[in-house]
Design a protein around this motif. Structure first.
Motif, PDB file in Angstrom:
ATOM      1  N   PHE A   1       0.827  -1.205   0.000  1.00  0.00           N
ATOM      2  CA  PHE A   1       0.000   0.000   0.000  1.00  0.00           C
ATOM      3  C   PHE A   1       0.864   1.260   0.000  1.00  0.00           C
ATOM      4  O   PHE A   1       0.567   2.228  -0.719  1.00  0.00           O
ATOM      5  N   CYS A   2       1.920   1.248   0.766  1.00  0.00           N
ATOM      6  CA  CYS A   2       2.768   2.444   0.887  1.00  0.00           C
ATOM      7  C   CYS A   2       3.667   2.646  -0.328  1.00  0.00           C
ATOM      8  O   CYS A   2       3.999   3.787  -0.671  1.00  0.00           O
ATOM      9  N   LEU A   3       4.048   1.567  -1.004  1.00  0.00           N
ATOM     10  CA  LEU A   3       5.056   1.663  -2.050  1.00  0.00           C
ATOM     11  C   LEU A   3       4.502   1.673  -3.464  1.00  0.00           C
ATOM     12  O   LEU A   3       5.194   2.094  -4.392  1.00  0.00           O
ATOM     13  N   SER A   4       3.267   1.192  -3.662  1.00  0.00           N
ATOM     14  CA  SER A   4       2.736   1.062  -5.017  1.00  0.00           C
ATOM     15  C   SER A   4       1.384   1.748  -5.157  1.00  0.00           C
ATOM     16  O   SER A   4       0.495   1.554  -4.333  1.00  0.00           O
ATOM     17  N   ARG A   5       1.239   2.523  -6.226  1.00  0.00           N
ATOM     18  CA  ARG A   5      -0.038   3.197  -6.471  1.00  0.00           C
ATOM     19  C   ARG A   5      -1.113   2.236  -6.970  1.00  0.00           C
ATOM     20  O   ARG A   5      -2.282   2.599  -7.037  1.00  0.00           O
ATOM     21  N   TYR A   6      -0.722   1.020  -7.337  1.00  0.00           N
ATOM     22  CA  TYR A   6      -1.698   0.045  -7.807  1.00  0.00           C
ATOM     23  C   TYR A   6      -2.478  -0.596  -6.655  1.00  0.00           C
ATOM     24  O   TYR A   6      -3.392  -1.378  -6.881  1.00  0.00           O
TER      25      TYR A   6
END
Length: 369
Positions: free
Chosen positions: A33-38
C-alpha cells in the motif's frame, strides 16, 4: 478427554506458524500500500486499515498455549483474551465494510472520494463495537466463575465458565455479519446480471470506467457497429459501475459495443488509456475470495464451540489443532486477497496501455502521454 503435553505442543506450534504467516501477510499489505499506487483503491484502503488490527490479532494468537499455561489471572492471559475478543470480530466487520463499499457504488453511484469519507466512520464504529465490550470484559469477574477471560486449552479467550456469553457475544455476531455480507453480494450479483442482460454483454465483455474529463465523440458514420455510450454529468455522481475498488474520481462512462467491426477513429477521438475495465468473471473473484476466507476462518472454531457447549469435557485433538491453525490465518488470507486484487488491476491496466499504444501506432497518431 484432555490433551497430552505432546498434543498441546503441536497445537502451539501450529498456531504460532500460522500466526507468523498472518504477520507476514499484514506487513505485505502495509508495504504494498505504501510503495505502489496500484494498491490504493477504496477496497485496498480498507484492507490496509484492517492490517493493523490483524497485527494485534496475530500477536494474540502467537501467544497460543502459553496464555492458559500462565493462569487465568495473569496479564498474558488477560491480554490474549482481550486481543482475541476484539480483533477477530473487527476483521469480520471490516469485511462487511468492503461489501458496503461495493453496494454503495453499484446502487448509489458513490465515487472514490465519497467512499474515502466513510473510512473514518468505519474506523470509529468498528473500534467502538469491538473495543468497548472487549475492554469491559477485562473488569468482569465473579467469585464463582472467576474472570471472563480465561484459558480454554489452546489459548485464552472468554472462559468456558462463561460459555453462553462467548456464544451470544462472539459467535452469534460473527455469523450475523457473515450472513449480511452474503446477502449484500447476492443483491449486487443480481444487479450485475441485470446490467449484463440489459447491454447484452457476454461473460468476456467489460463494463468500462473512465477518468477522462472530456467526452468521447461519436464514431464515423461509416462505422456499422451498434454502440451505446452513457455519459455522466460532471456535476453529479458518476454513472453506475460494478466494483468499488476500480472507481475513479471524475466522470464515468459505461460503453457497450455489440458485435462491432473495426472502428474508425479520428485523432480527436483518441485520448490516453485512462479507462479501467472489469469483466464479470473478475467481479465474481472478489466476493468469492472473501467468502472462502471467512468460511476457512470461522467454520472450524464454531463447530468446536458448539461441540464443547454440548459436551464440555470432550476435547477433540484434530479439531483443536485445526482451530489453532485456521483461526490464526486472518492476516494471511487478507494479504492473499490484497495482492490478488492489486495484481489483477495492474495486469489489466498494463494490457489496456499496450492495446492502446498498438492502436495508436497502427493509426499513426501522435499522442502525448
Amino acid at each position: 478427554m484432555k490433551l497430552t503435553d505432546e498434543q498441546l505442543d503441536m497445537v502451539g506450534i501450529a498456531g504460532r506458524v500460522t500466526s507468523v504467516l498472518s504477520i507476514l501477510g499484514s506487513f505485505v499489505i502495509i508495504g504494498a500500500f505504501c510503495l505502489s499506487r496500484y494498491f490504493r483503491s477504496p477496497i485496498h484502503r480498507i484492507i490496509f486499515f484492517n492490517a493493523f488490527y490483524n497485527l494485534i490479532d496475530s500477536a494474540g494468537t502467537m501467544i497460543s498455549v502459553s496464555g492458559p499455561a500462565a493462569g487465568d489471572t495473569s496479564s498474558l492471559c488477560q491480554f490474549q483474551g482481550f486481543a482475541l475478543q476484539m480483533f477477530p470480530l473487527a476483521d469480520v466487520l471490516w469485511t462487511l465494510a468492503m461489501s458496503l463499499d461495493t453496494y454503495l457504488v453499484v446502487f448509489h453511484h458513490f465515487d472514490a472520494h465519497s467512499l474515502q469519507k466513510l473510512e473514518i466512520k468505519y474506523l470509529g464504529v468498528i473500534s467502538a463495537l469491538t473495543g468497548i465490550p472487549a475492554i469491559v470484559f477485562l473488569f468482569i469477574r465473579t467469585p464463582a466463575r472467576g474472570p471472563i477471560y480465561g484459558g480454554e486449552t489452546i489459548w485464552c479467550s472468554i472462559s468456558p465458565r462463561w460459555m453462553l456469553v462467548r456464544i451470544v457475544l462472539y459467535y452469534v455476531p460473527v455469523w450475523i455479519v457473515i450472513s449480511i455480507v452474503v446477502i449484500i453480494y447476492f443483491l449486487i450479483g443480481i444487479e450485475i446480471s441485470r446490467l449484463r442482460d440489459e447491454f447484452k454483454l457476454t461473460e468476456d465483455d467489460h463494463i468500462a470506467l473512465t477518468s477522462q474529463s472530456t467526452s468521447i465523440r461519436p464514431f464515423d458514420n461509416n462505422d456499422s457497429s451498434v454502440t451505446t455510450i452513457v455519459e455522466s454529468d460532471m456535476n453529479h455522481k458518476p454513472a453506475l459501475v460494478p466494483e468499488a475498488h476500480i472507481i475513479s474520481q471524475s466522470s464515468l462512462e459505461r460503453t457497450s459495443t455489440l458485435r462491432q467491426p473495426a472502428r474508425h477513429f479520428t485523432p480527436a477521438d483518441h485520448s490516453p488509456p485512462t479507462q479501467r475495465r472489469m469483466s464479470f468473471k473478475q467481479y465474481i473473484l472478489m466476493p468469492s475470495l472473501f467468502f472462502l476466507a471467512l468460511l476457512a476462518t470461522w467454520v472450524t472454531p464454531t463447530i468446536n464451540r458448539v461441540s464443547l457447549f454440548i459436551s464440555p469435557n470432550n476435547h477433540s485433538y484434530p479439531l483443536l489443532l485445526a482451530v489453532s491453525a485456521l483461526g490464526s490465518l486472518r492476516g494471511f488470507w487478507n494479504g492473499i486477497i490484497f495482492i490478488t486484487m492489486g495484481m489483477k488491476g495492474w495486469k489489466r491496466r498494463a494490457i489496456e496501455r499496450k492495446n492502446f499504444k498498438k492502436q495508436v501506432d497502427e493509426k499513426g497518431y501522435s499522442i502525448n502521454h
